[in-house]
Write an enzyme that holds these catalytic residues in place. Structure first.
Site, short mmCIF file in Angstrom:
data_model
loop_
_atom_site.label_atom_id
_atom_site.label_comp_id
_atom_site.label_asym_id
_atom_site.label_seq_id
_atom_site.Cartn_x
_atom_site.Cartn_y
_atom_site.Cartn_z
N ILE A 304 1.08 -1.20 0.07
CA ILE A 304 -0.07 -0.01 -0.14
C ILE A 304 0.83 1.23 -0.07
O ILE A 304 0.60 2.15 -0.60
CB ILE A 304 -0.85 -0.10 1.16
CG1 ILE A 304 -1.77 -1.44 1.24
CG2 ILE A 304 -1.78 1.28 1.16
CD1 ILE A 304 -2.75 -1.37 0.12
N ASP A 324 10.95 3.68 5.83
CA ASP A 324 10.52 2.48 5.86
C ASP A 324 11.83 1.81 6.45
O ASP A 324 13.05 2.25 6.16
CB ASP A 324 10.50 1.67 4.55
CG ASP A 324 9.60 0.27 4.60
OD1 ASP A 324 10.16 -0.53 5.34
OD2 ASP A 324 8.46 0.29 4.30
N GLU A 327 15.36 -1.75 3.93
CA GLU A 327 16.32 -1.02 3.08
C GLU A 327 16.20 -1.42 1.59
O GLU A 327 16.18 -0.42 0.79
CB GLU A 327 17.76 -1.33 3.45
CG GLU A 327 18.91 -0.47 2.68
CD GLU A 327 20.07 -1.44 2.43
OE1 GLU A 327 20.92 -1.02 1.82
OE2 GLU A 327 19.92 -2.77 2.78
N ILE A 352 9.69 3.16 12.83
CA ILE A 352 8.92 3.96 13.50
C ILE A 352 8.79 3.80 15.20
O ILE A 352 8.16 4.44 15.94
CB ILE A 352 7.43 3.65 12.74
CG1 ILE A 352 6.99 2.34 13.25
CG2 ILE A 352 7.36 4.22 11.52
CD1 ILE A 352 5.50 2.08 12.73
N LYS A 419 -9.56 -6.58 9.70
CA LYS A 419 -9.27 -7.37 10.75
C LYS A 419 -9.52 -6.75 12.16
O LYS A 419 -9.59 -7.35 13.35
CB LYS A 419 -7.93 -8.29 10.61
CG LYS A 419 -7.99 -8.96 9.22
CD LYS A 419 -6.66 -9.50 9.27
CE LYS A 419 -6.66 -10.66 8.00
NZ LYS A 419 -6.97 -10.04 6.74
N VAL A 457 -5.82 -6.93 -0.13
CA VAL A 457 -5.52 -6.30 -1.16
C VAL A 457 -4.86 -7.20 -1.96
O VAL A 457 -3.96 -7.67 -1.82
CB VAL A 457 -4.47 -5.07 -0.66
CG1 VAL A 457 -3.91 -4.51 -2.06
CG2 VAL A 457 -5.09 -4.19 0.16
N GLY A 459 -2.61 -9.01 -4.61
CA GLY A 459 -1.26 -8.78 -5.05
C GLY A 459 -0.26 -8.31 -4.02
O GLY A 459 0.94 -7.85 -4.41
N VAL A 464 -3.17 -13.82 -0.78
CA VAL A 464 -3.56 -15.26 -1.08
C VAL A 464 -3.32 -15.51 -2.59
O VAL A 464 -2.75 -16.48 -2.80
CB VAL A 464 -4.83 -15.69 -0.76
CG1 VAL A 464 -5.94 -14.77 -1.68
CG2 VAL A 464 -5.35 -17.05 -1.00
N GLU A 552 -7.47 -16.71 12.87
CA GLU A 552 -7.93 -16.60 11.51
C GLU A 552 -9.61 -16.74 11.53
O GLU A 552 -10.11 -17.60 12.36
CB GLU A 552 -7.56 -17.76 10.49
CG GLU A 552 -7.84 -17.17 9.01
CD GLU A 552 -7.08 -18.16 8.09
OE1 GLU A 552 -6.83 -17.60 6.99
OE2 GLU A 552 -7.10 -19.32 8.24
#
Length: 653
Positions: A304, A324, A327, A352, A419, A457, A459, A464, A552
């Site tokens: 995302i 991020d 690296e 973070i 979730k 999402v 891909g 999955v 799950e």
């Protein structure tokens, strides 16, 4: 050997000057034929006069062909436009010949030169027929050899409009494969039974297993650009069990330089079968929203986050800051931006969870907007590591939100998940806690904190579909945790667009949820992926049920118990009305939980269950705590009412 020679030489084109010479020879031959027919198939005409006329006629024909350029077309791909060009050249030749004869009659510039008008007309007619006929004969012969010597595929084209005709022409021009278009398919009743280039148009209802086997159909190519997703799904569902491939023509805007070739025809992907039309956002307010802003994206190398970076880079930002801890992945995103000619960004490797590092970044870069996409998201892994889930998903979000509030960032957009709704896992519970902390912070901050929730999402890393693709490549089986499990799906670009849109419309404190259509049964998705890969289920690849993983759910929800929604100006975006929180106590308990010792996993989960009443573990070791939490809450309720325990109530507890 012959096939190889044909394939090699079919890639080459005859010299246009050779075509030019052949065309002149045809003009000369038809000129002789015009005289021969005009004089009753005898040679009773003045041959000396004929020989004087020939060089002048060839000069006129050469000029006409050069002006029109009819000799430049590729003969084996002759089409209507080429026939029109031949007609223009012949008409110009006849006109110039008539004009020169009229001028010569008045001036006698070439003594004795004249051509009967009937010969001019007859010659023009014969020339047009001969020039076009020879081209068509060559094209037919080439296509016959092509069908004999190279691979042939029988195809049907879905869509008898402009896109279908363009697709048909592209298939004809393919030199590596001989595409034999047998039928067009179209839903328009007015087109049924009609012909395009001699090919019949049929309704979709006529296409069944018997029809496909009888006509030996290899491929069905969906060329229609306006077909509904539901019709595509119906088409795939009705034909996917047959031994036929279903392919699609990409949207016109994806054609290379506006041109379409058969190489661009692709296999249908599972993303095309979401069961709903794609979500498109065309909001001009986004341009104003991000104009001149300094935007920070955490998790910028993730699925995302990287798409957010890609879409944000198209706005007129003052600066784009990529954060991020991965690296290598961050380097890849940076290279993608460079390839797209984008340089107004800063890529920073940072965690973070490191409050001092985050504070330094805010101090130096001075972001005005934050999109927080960094998170741990894999349910089974987080079920085994509650401490790590808390440190990233809760404490990381807390540190980032606190810093944004301290530096008076305009907007802070948090990317959450479905979730977090009635969570059954540690991961879902930590995301819900992050939502709750942001809601608490909104009460005391000038920063507008906005939360977005959406489902799986397509891909994205660890989702999955990439897993199923890898399993198909290895020959299977496909592993599925439960036959009845369902999920909501959206594409990565859709998710990023909706996050940006929600960030624009947010006033602070909202939780935005997205309408993703109907949930998809993963078992059906797995079967369709096998079939779309050209394989058969279960003969070629089977599906193995492995059982639900820890934490799950069988199905996901977009709203928690006691929540309902408010509409927005975008029909795909809704605002969740969450239950009221005891902000001071909730904030204090979350802050306390963030400093919990790493070895206290049981204690962490117990505290989360006390904090989130709807958190009920599923298929997890932590299910044993759910009854304990209920007993604790019941005891707390009794005490809060000033009651004392008797033997009976102790037994009930």
């Amino acid at each position: 050997m012959i096939k190889n020679y044909f394939t090699y030489y079919s890639q080459k084109f005859a010299s246009r000057w050779l075509v030019f010479g052949i065309d002149l020879a045809i003009v000369l031959a038809t000129f002789f034929m015009a005289y021969f027919v005009r004089f009753n198939f005898t040679l009773n005409f003045d041959l000396n006069q004929f020989l004087i006329q020939v060089p002048i006629l060839l000069a006129i024909a050469s000029l006409s062909f050069l002006v029109v350029g009819s000799f430049k077309s590729v003969i084996r791909h002759t089409g209507f436009t080429d026939v029109v060009n031949v007609f223009k050249a012949v008409a110009l030749m006849a006109f110039l010949t008539t004009l020169i004869i009229l001028i010569n009659t008045a001036t006698n510039f070439i003594p004795g030169f004249t051509i009967p008008k009937s010969i001019i007309v007859f010659h023009a007619l014969l020339s047009f027929v001969a020039l076009c006929g020879l081209r068509l004969v060559f094209k037919i012969a080439y296509n016959h050899l092509k069908g004999t010597l190279i691979d042939t595929r029988n195809v049907m084209i879905y869509g008898a409009g402009d896109s279908g005709i363009v697709t048909y022409n592209a298939l004809i021009n393919n030199t590596k494969v001989n595409y034999n278009t047998l039928f067009f398919i179209d839903d328009d009743v007015k087109k049924r039974g009609k012909l395009i280039n001699g090919i019949r148009i049929l309704p979709l209802n006529d296409i069944n297993e018997t029809f496909i086997k009888h006509n030996n159909i290899d491929e069905i190519i969906v060329a229609s650009q306006s077909i509904d997703t539901s019709k595509i799904i119906s088409l795939v569902d009705s034909l996917i069990d047959f031994d036929v491939k279903i392919k699609k023509v990409p949207p016109i805007e994806d054609w290379i330089n506006g041109e379409f070739s058969s190489n661009q025809i692709k296999q249908f992907e599972i993303e095309d079968l979401l069961g709903r039309p794609p979500i498109n956002i065309d909001n001009p307010n986004l341009l104003n929203e991000f104009n001149g802003e300094t935007v920070l994206v955490t998790g910028a190398a993730g699925s995302i986050g990287s798409e957010l970076v890609k879409q944000l880079s198209n706005f007129n930002l003052k600066k784009l800051i990529l954060v991020d801890q991965a690296e290598s992945a961050l380097y890849d995103v940076q290279q993608d931006l460079k390839r797209d000619g984008k340089y107004n960004y800063t890529a920073i490797v940072a965690d973070i969870r490191d409050g001092l590092r985050i504070d330094t970044i805010f101090q130096q870069e001075k972001p005005t907007m934050v999109f927080h996409a960094a998170a741990y998201k894999h349910v089974p892994l987080m079920e085994k590591s509650p401490y790590e889930a808390i440190k990233i998903n809760v404490n990381g979000t807390k540190l980032l939100a606190d810093t944004a509030s301290r530096y008076n960032v305009k907007k802070f957009v948090f990317v959450s998940t479905d979730k977090a709704v009635n969570p059954t896992s540690v991961m879902g519970a930590t995301k819900r806690m992050a939502e709750m902390y942001i809601s608490c912070l909104q009460k005391e901050s000038k920063t507008k904190f906005i939360t977005t929730r959406f489902g799986n999402v397509l891909g994205s890393n660890g989702s999955v579909i990439p897993l199923f693709k890898k399993q198909i490549e290895k020959g299977g089986p496909l592993t599925l945790t439960h036959k009845e499990i369902t999920r909501y799906f959206m594409t990565i670009p859709e998710a990023a667009q909706l996050v940006l849109e929600a960030g624009t419309m947010g006033k602070g404190g909202e939780i935005f949820i997205f309408d993703m259509g109907e949930s998809v049964k993963i078992y059906d998705l797995a079967k369709n992926m096998i079939k779309l890969s050209g394989l058969k289920f279960p003969e070629d690849i089977d599906i193995e049920i492995t059982g639900l993983r820890p934490g799950e759910k069988l199905y996901e929800e977009l709203l928690a118990n006691g929540e309902n929604t408010l509409s927005t100006y975008h029909k795909k975006i809704l605002i969740s009305k969450t239950r009221e929180l005891d902000y001071e106590n909730v904030k204090a308990e979350i802050e306390e939980l963030c400093i919990t010792n790493r070895f206290q996993n049981n204690n962490i989960v117990l505290k989360m269950k006390n904090l989130i009443p709807e958190y009920k573990s599923n298929n997890s070791d932590y299910e044993r705590f759910d009854k304990r939490v209920q007993i604790y809450k019941k005891a707390k309720s009794i005490i809060s009412k000033g009651k004392t325990f008797d033997n009976k109530s102790s037994v009930n507890l």
